[in-house]
Design a protein around this motif. Sequence first.
Motif, PDB file in Angstrom:
ATOM      1  N   GLY A 430       0.605  -1.191  -0.216  1.00  0.00           N
ATOM      2  CA  GLY A 430      -0.194   0.157  -0.178  1.00  0.00           C
ATOM      3  C   GLY A 430       0.903   1.374  -0.346  1.00  0.00           C
ATOM      4  N   LEU A 431       2.065   0.998   0.501  1.00  0.00           N
ATOM      5  CA  LEU A 431       2.579   2.135   1.029  1.00  0.00           C
ATOM      6  C   LEU A 431       3.837   2.570  -0.745  1.00  0.00           C
ATOM      7  CD1 LEU A 431       4.014   2.850   3.977  1.00  0.00           C
ATOM      8  CD2 LEU A 431       2.376   4.020   2.967  1.00  0.00           C
ATOM      9  N   THR A 432       3.490   0.944  -1.700  1.00  0.00           N
ATOM     10  CA  THR A 432       4.507   1.242  -3.236  1.00  0.00           C
ATOM     11  C   THR A 432       3.401   1.777  -3.963  1.00  0.00           C
ATOM     12  OG1 THR A 432       3.874  -0.256  -3.172  1.00  0.00           O
ATOM     13  CG2 THR A 432       5.560  -0.232  -2.123  1.00  0.00           C
ATOM     14  N   SER A 433       3.891   1.756  -5.656  1.00  0.00           N
ATOM     15  CA  SER A 433       3.525   2.538  -6.941  1.00  0.00           C
ATOM     16  C   SER A 433       4.000   1.657  -8.070  1.00  0.00           C
ATOM     17  CB  SER A 433       3.301   4.043  -7.182  1.00  0.00           C
ATOM     18  OG  SER A 433       2.614   4.023  -8.279  1.00  0.00           O
ATOM     19  N   LEU A 434       3.484   1.089  -8.908  1.00  0.00           N
ATOM     20  CA  LEU A 434       3.466   0.089 -10.341  1.00  0.00           C
ATOM     21  C   LEU A 434       3.827   1.318 -11.084  1.00  0.00           C
ATOM     22  CD1 LEU A 434       1.058  -2.648 -10.106  1.00  0.00           C
ATOM     23  CD2 LEU A 434       3.380  -2.767  -9.583  1.00  0.00           C
ATOM     24  N   LYS A 435       4.947   1.659 -11.785  1.00  0.00           N
ATOM     25  CA  LYS A 435       5.170   1.998 -13.367  1.00  0.00           C
ATOM     26  C   LYS A 435       5.832   0.981 -14.403  1.00  0.00           C
ATOM     27  CE  LYS A 435      10.739   2.331 -12.444  1.00  0.00           C
ATOM     28  NZ  LYS A 435      10.962   3.962 -11.919  1.00  0.00           N
ATOM     29  N   TYR A 436       5.889   1.498 -15.549  1.00  0.00           N
ATOM     30  CA  TYR A 436       5.349   0.165 -16.825  1.00  0.00           C
ATOM     31  C   TYR A 436       7.341   0.633 -17.455  1.00  0.00           C
ATOM     32  CZ  TYR A 436       0.927  -0.476 -18.118  1.00  0.00           C
ATOM     33  OH  TYR A 436      -0.015  -1.390 -17.805  1.00  0.00           O
ATOM     34  N   VAL A 437       7.729  -0.294 -17.186  1.00  0.00           N
ATOM     35  CA  VAL A 437       9.125  -0.862 -18.035  1.00  0.00           C
ATOM     36  C   VAL A 437       9.217  -1.600 -19.043  1.00  0.00           C
ATOM     37  CG1 VAL A 437       9.887  -0.876 -15.372  1.00  0.00           C
ATOM     38  CG2 VAL A 437       9.298  -2.801 -16.289  1.00  0.00           C
ATOM     39  N   VAL A 438       9.642  -1.294 -19.944  1.00  0.00           N
ATOM     40  CA  VAL A 438      10.213  -1.760 -21.133  1.00  0.00           C
ATOM     41  C   VAL A 438      11.738  -2.236 -21.678  1.00  0.00           C
ATOM     42  CG1 VAL A 438      10.000  -0.916 -23.988  1.00  0.00           C
ATOM     43  CG2 VAL A 438       8.262  -0.446 -21.831  1.00  0.00           C
ATOM     44  N   LEU A 439      11.481  -3.097 -22.167  1.00  0.00           N
ATOM     45  CA  LEU A 439      12.576  -3.911 -22.190  1.00  0.00           C
ATOM     46  C   LEU A 439      12.682  -4.351 -23.327  1.00  0.00           C
ATOM     47  CD1 LEU A 439      12.887  -6.631 -19.327  1.00  0.00           C
ATOM     48  CD2 LEU A 439      13.836  -4.759 -19.261  1.00  0.00           C
ATOM     49  N   GLY A 440      13.477  -3.525 -24.369  1.00  0.00           N
ATOM     50  CA  GLY A 440      13.926  -3.331 -26.032  1.00  0.00           C
ATOM     51  C   GLY A 440      16.291  -4.407 -26.309  1.00  0.00           C
ATOM     52  N   ASP A 441      15.391  -4.609 -27.543  1.00  0.00           N
ATOM     53  CA  ASP A 441      16.667  -4.292 -28.117  1.00  0.00           C
ATOM     54  C   ASP A 441      17.353  -4.201 -29.235  1.00  0.00           C
ATOM     55  OD1 ASP A 441      19.003  -6.024 -28.052  1.00  0.00           O
ATOM     56  OD2 ASP A 441      18.770  -7.673 -29.785  1.00  0.00           O
ATOM     57  N   GLY A 442      16.827  -2.374 -29.261  1.00  0.00           N
ATOM     58  CA  GLY A 442      17.256  -1.789 -30.235  1.00  0.00           C
ATOM     59  C   GLY A 442      15.498  -1.589 -31.478  1.00  0.00           C
ATOM     60  N   GLU A 443      14.046  -2.048 -30.618  1.00  0.00           N
ATOM     61  CA  GLU A 443      13.263  -1.879 -31.668  1.00  0.00           C
ATOM     62  C   GLU A 443      13.190  -0.617 -31.203  1.00  0.00           C
ATOM     63  OE1 GLU A 443      13.477  -6.054 -29.712  1.00  0.00           O
ATOM     64  OE2 GLU A 443      13.857  -4.277 -29.358  1.00  0.00           O
ATOM     65  N   VAL A 444      11.976  -0.074 -33.186  1.00  0.00           N
ATOM     66  CA  VAL A 444      11.474   1.298 -33.037  1.00  0.00           C
ATOM     67  C   VAL A 444      10.379   1.007 -33.737  1.00  0.00           C
ATOM     68  CG1 VAL A 444      14.535   2.444 -33.922  1.00  0.00           C
ATOM     69  CG2 VAL A 444      12.926   1.109 -35.736  1.00  0.00           C
TER      70      VAL A 444
END
Length: 446
Positions: A430-444
């Motif tokens: 309850g004392l935390t939040s979530l953020k999105y993370v993106v893992l890529g390998d040079g994608e555009v």
Amino acid sequence: MNAPDFFTAPSAPPAAEVASLMQALGSQAKAASTHMARAQAATKNRALIALARLLRSQAPALQSANRSDLDRATTAGLAGPLLDRLKLDAAALETVATGCEQLAAMPDVIGEITALRQQPSGIRVGQMRVPIGVFGMIYESRPNVTIEAASLAIKSGNACILRGGSEAIESNKALAALVQQALLEAGLPVDAVQLVPTTDREAVGLLIAMPEFVDVIIPRGGKGLIERVSAGAKVPVIKHLDGNCHVYVDDPCDLAMAVRVADNAKTQKYSPCNAMESLLVARGVADAFLQKIGPIFAEKGVQMRCDDAAAHILRTKAAMKVVAIGGWDIVAATEQDWYQEYLAPVVSIKLVDGLDQAIAHINHYSSHHTDAIVTREHQHAQRFLREVDSASVMVNASTRFADGFEFGLGAEIGISTDKFHARGPVGIEGLTSLKYVVLGDGEVRV
């Protein structure tokens, strides 16, 4: 004397002095939060273990400080339930020390990435759990909240600014000093947990209006305090206003279990927000159940505010059982009683036709904190769990279990009856939040 007023002070330092103090606390907390967010799990756990050790070894000094608060509060005429909350006895100290150890033993959720999914573009998208940053805590009486808030801040990688009530100032100062000693021992910034050292009302007004430093406010106390904090806050508030908790005795049920659960929910302790205030009884079991629970409440001095049907059963069918006790206190319930949080040896009792009426009554009158059913019918239990709109819903268990420690959270910062972000006992997540993370390998993107 009523609950302490956080918006009033007997003697106030100059406004500029209070503003400067709060700016300093806010700035220090913000800086400390950066260090806490990157602290290793082992480091945070060392601080918690050190704090548990200090709470036990310094118990005599802590209880001496607490006695000063209790003596002052007694002289000032603080109400009984508030005096009870102010006590920092051996059992309370052991509970918070054990809570620190329990938190240290729990997995560290900070930095955890969940729901990582491969997308058609080649990137992988997930969510990372991160600390909120800085939370402000405003609370009445209970000095144990100082440790609960501090320990949860440490484990969740947050910094916090604590504003306890003036009636517990000596206890809170002694406890906060131990927290900072534990932080120092572990190599963490001492400013990660700070206690507001003034009782001036201006400090509260400033704390709840510092979005540049404070990310969320958590008030814990009476309804009046929470309403005023919510009205004046310029940052999000995690809150519950009151605890009108219900136990519904269903037809069919195990009568012995129903008596045990209802008795515990009401009388184990009167002052907590998770104590039962309203008792609903299905008509099919009302005669048998009320003849058993009525004398128990009478013997313990609990006033019963009843609808006509419940009062009739108690007076005509259970009366003989209270002769030896010396009578009981039965009065007619008013409409307001169905809404009321008593925090005292008082309970409202109403007969209902069955599950549908019980659920409808609870959803209308409840404060949406904690409500329980005692039943032997599985389908009734499942409907109660699904349809009762409360933060904690229980089957065949006392409402007194609605507590972060009892839920295995290690400790709780408070109870939330809000529906967004946190609901129920607020622990680490309850004392935390979530953020999105993106893992890529040079994608555009094309």
